[in-house]
Design a protein around this motif. Structure first.
Motif, PDB file in Angstrom:
ATOM      1  N   LEU A 276       0.824  -1.208   0.000  1.00 51.28           N
ATOM      2  CA  LEU A 276       0.000   0.000   0.000  1.00 51.28           C
ATOM      3  C   LEU A 276       0.859   1.259   0.000  1.00 51.28           C
ATOM      4  O   LEU A 276       0.456   2.311   0.487  1.00 51.28           O
ATOM      5  N   THR A 277       2.066   1.185  -0.556  1.00 50.90           N
ATOM      6  CA  THR A 277       3.030   2.285  -0.455  1.00 50.90           C
ATOM      7  C   THR A 277       2.467   3.601  -0.973  1.00 50.90           C
ATOM      8  O   THR A 277       2.683   4.663  -0.377  1.00 50.90           O
ATOM      9  N   ASN A 278       1.739   3.569  -2.091  1.00 48.68           N
ATOM     10  CA  ASN A 278       1.237   4.816  -2.671  1.00 48.68           C
ATOM     11  C   ASN A 278       0.088   5.425  -1.869  1.00 48.68           C
ATOM     12  O   ASN A 278      -0.378   6.523  -2.183  1.00 48.68           O
ATOM     13  N   GLU A 279      -0.374   4.736  -0.839  1.00 47.15           N
ATOM     14  CA  GLU A 279      -1.415   5.264   0.036  1.00 47.15           C
ATOM     15  C   GLU A 279      -0.839   5.804   1.340  1.00 47.15           C
ATOM     16  O   GLU A 279      -1.580   6.148   2.257  1.00 47.15           O
ATOM     17  N   ILE A 280       0.497   5.846   1.431  1.00 53.02           N
ATOM     18  CA  ILE A 280       1.181   6.265   2.652  1.00 53.02           C
ATOM     19  C   ILE A 280       1.897   7.586   2.397  1.00 53.02           C
ATOM     20  O   ILE A 280       2.689   7.705   1.457  1.00 53.02           O
ATOM     21  N   LYS A 281       1.618   8.591   3.197  1.00 53.36           N
ATOM     22  CA  LYS A 281       2.340   9.848   3.100  1.00 53.36           C
ATOM     23  C   LYS A 281       3.771   9.672   3.622  1.00 53.36           C
ATOM     24  O   LYS A 281       3.992   9.008   4.632  1.00 53.36           O
ATOM     25  N   ARG A 282       4.732  10.265   2.891  1.00 55.98           N
ATOM     26  CA  ARG A 282       6.153  10.100   3.227  1.00 55.98           C
ATOM     27  C   ARG A 282       6.452   8.622   3.468  1.00 55.98           C
ATOM     28  O   ARG A 282       6.857   8.221   4.566  1.00 55.98           O
ATOM     29  N   PRO A 283       6.268   7.788   2.446  1.00 60.04           N
ATOM     30  CA  PRO A 283       6.250   6.339   2.645  1.00 60.04           C
ATOM     31  C   PRO A 283       7.534   5.738   3.188  1.00 60.04           C
ATOM     32  O   PRO A 283       7.481   4.849   4.045  1.00 60.04           O
ATOM     33  N   VAL A 284       8.681   6.200   2.708  1.00 58.36           N
ATOM     34  CA  VAL A 284       9.927   5.550   3.134  1.00 58.36           C
ATOM     35  C   VAL A 284      10.176   5.777   4.618  1.00 58.36           C
ATOM     36  O   VAL A 284      10.485   4.837   5.363  1.00 58.36           O
ATOM     37  N   GLN A 285      10.031   7.030   5.065  1.00 59.16           N
ATOM     38  CA  GLN A 285      10.234   7.308   6.488  1.00 59.16           C
ATOM     39  C   GLN A 285       9.206   6.575   7.351  1.00 59.16           C
ATOM     40  O   GLN A 285       9.546   6.005   8.402  1.00 59.16           O
ATOM     41  N   THR A 286       7.951   6.581   6.918  1.00 60.95           N
ATOM     42  CA  THR A 286       6.882   5.949   7.701  1.00 60.95           C
ATOM     43  C   THR A 286       7.081   4.437   7.770  1.00 60.95           C
ATOM     44  O   THR A 286       6.945   3.826   8.840  1.00 60.95           O
ATOM     45  N   LEU A 287       7.409   3.825   6.650  1.00 62.95           N
ATOM     46  CA  LEU A 287       7.615   2.382   6.627  1.00 62.95           C
ATOM     47  C   LEU A 287       8.862   1.984   7.410  1.00 62.95           C
ATOM     48  O   LEU A 287       8.861   0.978   8.127  1.00 62.95           O
ATOM     49  N   ARG A 288       9.913   2.782   7.272  1.00 64.23           N
ATOM     50  CA  ARG A 288      11.167   2.437   7.959  1.00 64.23           C
ATOM     51  C   ARG A 288      10.981   2.411   9.470  1.00 64.23           C
ATOM     52  O   ARG A 288      11.404   1.461  10.137  1.00 64.23           O
ATOM     53  N   ARG A 289      10.321   3.421   9.990  1.00 60.50           N
ATOM     54  CA  ARG A 289      10.167   3.518  11.442  1.00 60.50           C
ATOM     55  C   ARG A 289       9.125   2.526  11.964  1.00 60.50           C
ATOM     56  O   ARG A 289       9.405   1.743  12.874  1.00 60.50           O
ATOM     57  N   ASN A 290       7.948   2.536  11.392  1.00 58.19           N
ATOM     58  CA  ASN A 290       6.842   1.782  11.966  1.00 58.19           C
ATOM     59  C   ASN A 290       6.797   0.328  11.500  1.00 58.19           C
ATOM     60  O   ASN A 290       6.342  -0.543  12.227  1.00 58.19           O
ATOM     61  N   GLY A 291       7.288   0.079  10.286  1.00 61.34           N
ATOM     62  CA  GLY A 291       7.422  -1.312   9.870  1.00 61.34           C
ATOM     63  C   GLY A 291       8.433  -2.048  10.713  1.00 61.34           C
ATOM     64  O   GLY A 291       8.243  -3.224  11.062  1.00 61.34           O
ATOM     65  N   THR A 292       9.521  -1.367  11.052  1.00 60.22           N
ATOM     66  CA  THR A 292      10.528  -1.968  11.948  1.00 60.22           C
ATOM     67  C   THR A 292       9.920  -2.282  13.308  1.00 60.22           C
ATOM     68  O   THR A 292      10.191  -3.346  13.886  1.00 60.22           O
ATOM     69  N   ILE A 293       9.096  -1.378  13.815  1.00 55.61           N
ATOM     70  CA  ILE A 293       8.427  -1.624  15.100  1.00 55.61           C
ATOM     71  C   ILE A 293       7.580  -2.882  15.026  1.00 55.61           C
ATOM     72  O   ILE A 293       7.598  -3.717  15.946  1.00 55.61           O
ATOM     73  N   SER A 294       6.833  -3.063  13.941  1.00 55.79           N
ATOM     74  CA  SER A 294       5.965  -4.234  13.824  1.00 55.79           C
ATOM     75  C   SER A 294       6.769  -5.532  13.838  1.00 55.79           C
ATOM     76  O   SER A 294       6.383  -6.499  14.500  1.00 55.79           O
ATOM     77  N   VAL A 295       7.890  -5.564  13.127  1.00 55.71           N
ATOM     78  CA  VAL A 295       8.706  -6.777  13.088  1.00 55.71           C
ATOM     79  C   VAL A 295       9.309  -7.066  14.458  1.00 55.71           C
ATOM     80  O   VAL A 295       9.306  -8.219  14.925  1.00 55.71           O
ATOM     81  N   LEU A 296       9.828  -6.042  15.113  1.00 56.62           N
ATOM     82  CA  LEU A 296      10.446  -6.233  16.428  1.00 56.62           C
ATOM     83  C   LEU A 296       9.420  -6.701  17.463  1.00 56.62           C
ATOM     84  O   LEU A 296       9.668  -7.658  18.215  1.00 56.62           O
ATOM     85  N   VAL A 297       8.260  -6.045  17.507  1.00 57.70           N
ATOM     86  CA  VAL A 297       7.245  -6.391  18.505  1.00 57.70           C
ATOM     87  C   VAL A 297       6.776  -7.826  18.321  1.00 57.70           C
ATOM     88  O   VAL A 297       6.712  -8.607  19.283  1.00 57.70           O
ATOM     89  N   VAL A 298       6.443  -8.202  17.081  1.00 55.34           N
ATOM     90  CA  VAL A 298       5.941  -9.554  16.835  1.00 55.34           C
ATOM     91  C   VAL A 298       7.016 -10.591  17.133  1.00 55.34           C
ATOM     92  O   VAL A 298       6.742 -11.634  17.748  1.00 55.34           O
ATOM     93  N   SER A 299       8.252 -10.331  16.742  1.00 58.49           N
ATOM     94  CA  SER A 299       9.333 -11.301  16.972  1.00 58.49           C
ATOM     95  C   SER A 299       9.578 -11.525  18.456  1.00 58.49           C
ATOM     96  O   SER A 299       9.741 -12.663  18.909  1.00 58.49           O
ATOM     97  N   ILE A 300       9.607 -10.449  19.231  1.00 59.94           N
ATOM     98  CA  ILE A 300       9.808 -10.579  20.677  1.00 59.94           C
ATOM     99  C   ILE A 300       8.655 -11.359  21.303  1.00 59.94           C
ATOM    100  O   ILE A 300       8.869 -12.255  22.134  1.00 59.94           O
TER     101      ILE A 300
END
Length: 605
Positions: A276-300
């Motif tokens: 859904l990248t084209n539906e995200i404002k400032r996609p790279v910054q938003t994905l980098r920060r919050n996508g990383t959070i999702s992976v870390l939280v679920v993995s832990i």
């Protein structure tokens, strides 16, 4: 080095009429595009679907939704159902825990690969669809066709619908017949499709709600496990499984491959928000920060939940139990009432997973439609009447209903589900290798580095994981070639998956070369703008007779848009699109020949 005549290239966030809008590298043509999601201009090969300057699906994917799009797909039923299977496959507590850690590393590596691709193409949704298209633009349309066939034929999500139905009947304390089980699965999936079809913004809100619920549930399991480990419950010797934790470790390649496949299944979804990248404002910054959070939280939480399971349930009982891992845990700690409550939790988790998968996969199929390789591209692209991709949702619904109702429970169903994984690993491998191809082209063009660049070790590790997944299933199981998950030959799904891709290649040759030569035409792309009055655009592949080919090529640019005419009526050469529309300045028609890697500057054509 950059030419001093192209100052805008040194600062890609600035749009300038002096900036070249077409870059050439042999027969490749890279057109400059800009989306409306506050990402900078980018270059993509002209074979790709045009960038939508104003997303017809809106910009409703904020940072919270990025997190929970991933969380909801990652936390489906895997952590509840696969822990026992992984323990049986690995043979020991210690190796099982290592495999869960490997899953985290794999997800993190895959996430970084996807994020670098998103940095190159921030105006395109679809995730892997777009990244394969841009990694392998030649031969034209081959990868889009192969990926389209695999994803259209295997676009069902029947397994989670069946799981949801099974738990609903378990809550009702009824042993259902096969058709009762299928009927409820059909009803549940239909309800999920109606939810995502009716309203885009509210379906994303629903994903957030279910995601919060799932995280809270896993936190409860994790905290309960810590309490058990502390010796404050009726569980005797909660640390028993962690002594000599590597006893019984298996060395059978097929068992280890099954364990990795189950781990990959449990972590699948770390890339969902990229669709859904084209539906995200400032996609790279938003994905980098919050996508990383999702992976870390679920993995832990995954690792903590496994520690909880192993603290309460003896290894032999855990590995041999026919119940879900979480069910065994809840029964041991809370008794039968606790296990009954768990059924409700897993039911809600499965429904949240259905929503997240539907939303992500619909964007993939829509992007396939925008590539022009499916018939009636307007049907796949349009967001009329509800502002949602109705065509992809209907395809998902039809394919899933067929897979729920058609195959009988047992071998046929298990085979169909396994068949999805093998071609997916092949495409993941191609995508990861393709990252280096894209890097090389950008370097050759003298374009700036992307906002994010994956570590080499991460990209190589992701490649090696895919190679392992593709190679190890060929190793026979312990009991021989007929002792796998199905009663027939254990590697049938691998051969079938490869066979589907071979058929795709044969179809491509006939469709792209044999039939056009026989009928006397060539295939050319054409851009259709604003197909649904909401700003949607798409490629349409048309058959141009040989007698009209020269005129067609003169009237259309590399991307398939009609060239702008000068005041005198002549066509202006080389015009390309910026933000879905052609530039008004003649200087934007500049092209650069990059056929020699030794060239230091750009030349106007």
């Amino acid at each position: 080095m950059l030419s001093p005549l192209d100052p805008a290239l040194a600062c890609p966030g600035l749009a300038s009429d002096s900036e070249a809008s077409v870059l050439r590298d042999g027969d490749l043509a890279f057109v400059r595009e800009k989306a409306g999601n506050d990402s900078g201009p980018s270059y993509q090969e002209a074979v790709g679907a045009p960038v939508e300057s104003n997303s017809p699906l809106g910009y409703h994917v904020g940072w919270v939704t990025v997190i929970f799009l991933n969380v909801n797909q990652m936390i489906g039923t895997g952590i509840f159902s696969k822990a026992g299977s992984i323990l049986r496959s690995t043979g020991s507590i210690g190796l099982a825990m290592i495999f869960w850690l490997i899953g985290f590393l794999m997800a993190a590596a895959g996430f970084s690969v996807n994020l670098e691709f998103a940095s190159y193409f921030p105006g395109r949704s679809g995730g892997e669809v777009t990244y394969l298209e841009q990694s392998y633009p030649r031969p034209k349309y081959f990868f889009p066709i192969a990926f389209a066939v695999q994803n259209v034929i295997l676009s069902f999500s029947s397994s989670n619908a069946i799981v949801l139905s099974r738990y609903l009947w378990r809550i009702a304390a009824i042993d259902p017949t096969a058709w009762q089980l299928k009927g409820v699965a059909v009803a549940a999936y239909t309800l999920a499709v109606i939810c995502v079809l009716a309203h885009n913004k509210w379906s994303l809100y629903a994903v957030n709600v279910f995601g919060v619920f799932k995280v809270v549930l896993l936190i409860v399991i994790s905290i309960t496990g810590l309490v058990v480990l502390g010796g404050n419950t009726h569980i005797k010797d909660p640390q028993a499984n962690f002594r000599n934790s590597f006893d019984g470790t298996t060395t059978n390649g097929n068992d280890l491959a099954n364990a990795i496949v189950n781990i990959v299944f449990s972590y699948t979804g770390y890339e969902n928000a990229f669709k859904l990248t084209n539906e995200i404002k400032r996609p790279v910054q938003t994905l980098r920060r919050n996508g990383t959070i999702s992976v870390l939280v679920v993995s832990i939480l995954y690792i903590m939940c496994n520690i909880a399971y192993f603290s309460a349930v003896p290894k032999k009982e855990f590995a041999s139990s026919s119940q879900l891992a979480a069910g065994v845990f809840f029964t041991k700690v809370f008794g039968d009432k606790g296990a009954a409550a768990l059924n409700v939790f897993i039911l809600l988790s499965a429904f949240g997973n259905l929503l997240a998968v539907l939303i992500g996969h619909a964007r993939m199929i829509r992007e396939i439609g925008r590539q022009g390789v499916l018939p009636y591209p307007q049907f796949w692209v349009t967001t009329w009447p509800f502002g949602t991709p109705i065509g992809p949702y209907l395809l998902k619904w039809i394919a899933t209903i067929i897979m729920i109702v058609g195959p009988p429970a047992g071998d046929a169903f298990t085979f169909a589900v396994s068949l999805q994984s093998y071609p997916s690993a092949i495409f993941n491998l191609c995508m990861a290798v393709g990252l280096y191809l894209v890097r090389n082209r950008y370097k050759k063009a003298g374009l700036p580095r992307p906002e994010f660049r994956a570590w080499h070790v991460a990209a190589v590790f992701f490649i090696l994981v895919q190679v392992y997944i593709l190679a190890m299933p060929w190793v026979p199981p312990k009991g021989g070639p007929y002792a796998g998950d199905v009663s027939f030959w254990y590697a049938t799904y691998c051969v079938t998956g490869i066979g589907i891709l071979i058929l795709c290649a044969l179809y491509y040759v006939v469709w792209m070369f044999v039939w056009p030569k026989f009928r006397g035409y060539r295939i050319r792309p054409e851009v259709l703008d604003d197909v649904d009055s909401r700003g949607a655009n798409t490629h349409r592949l048309v058959q141009v007779p040989l007698a009209e080919l020269a005129a067609w090529d003169a009237e259309h640019d590399d991307a398939g848009r009609v060239r702008r005419r000068r005041h005198g009526g002549d066509l202006a050469g080389g015009a390309a699109a910026v933000g879905g529309r052609e530039r008004s300045s003649d200087s934007s028609a500049a092209a650069v020949d990059l056929s020699s890697s030794r060239e230091k500057g750009f030349k106007d054509v």
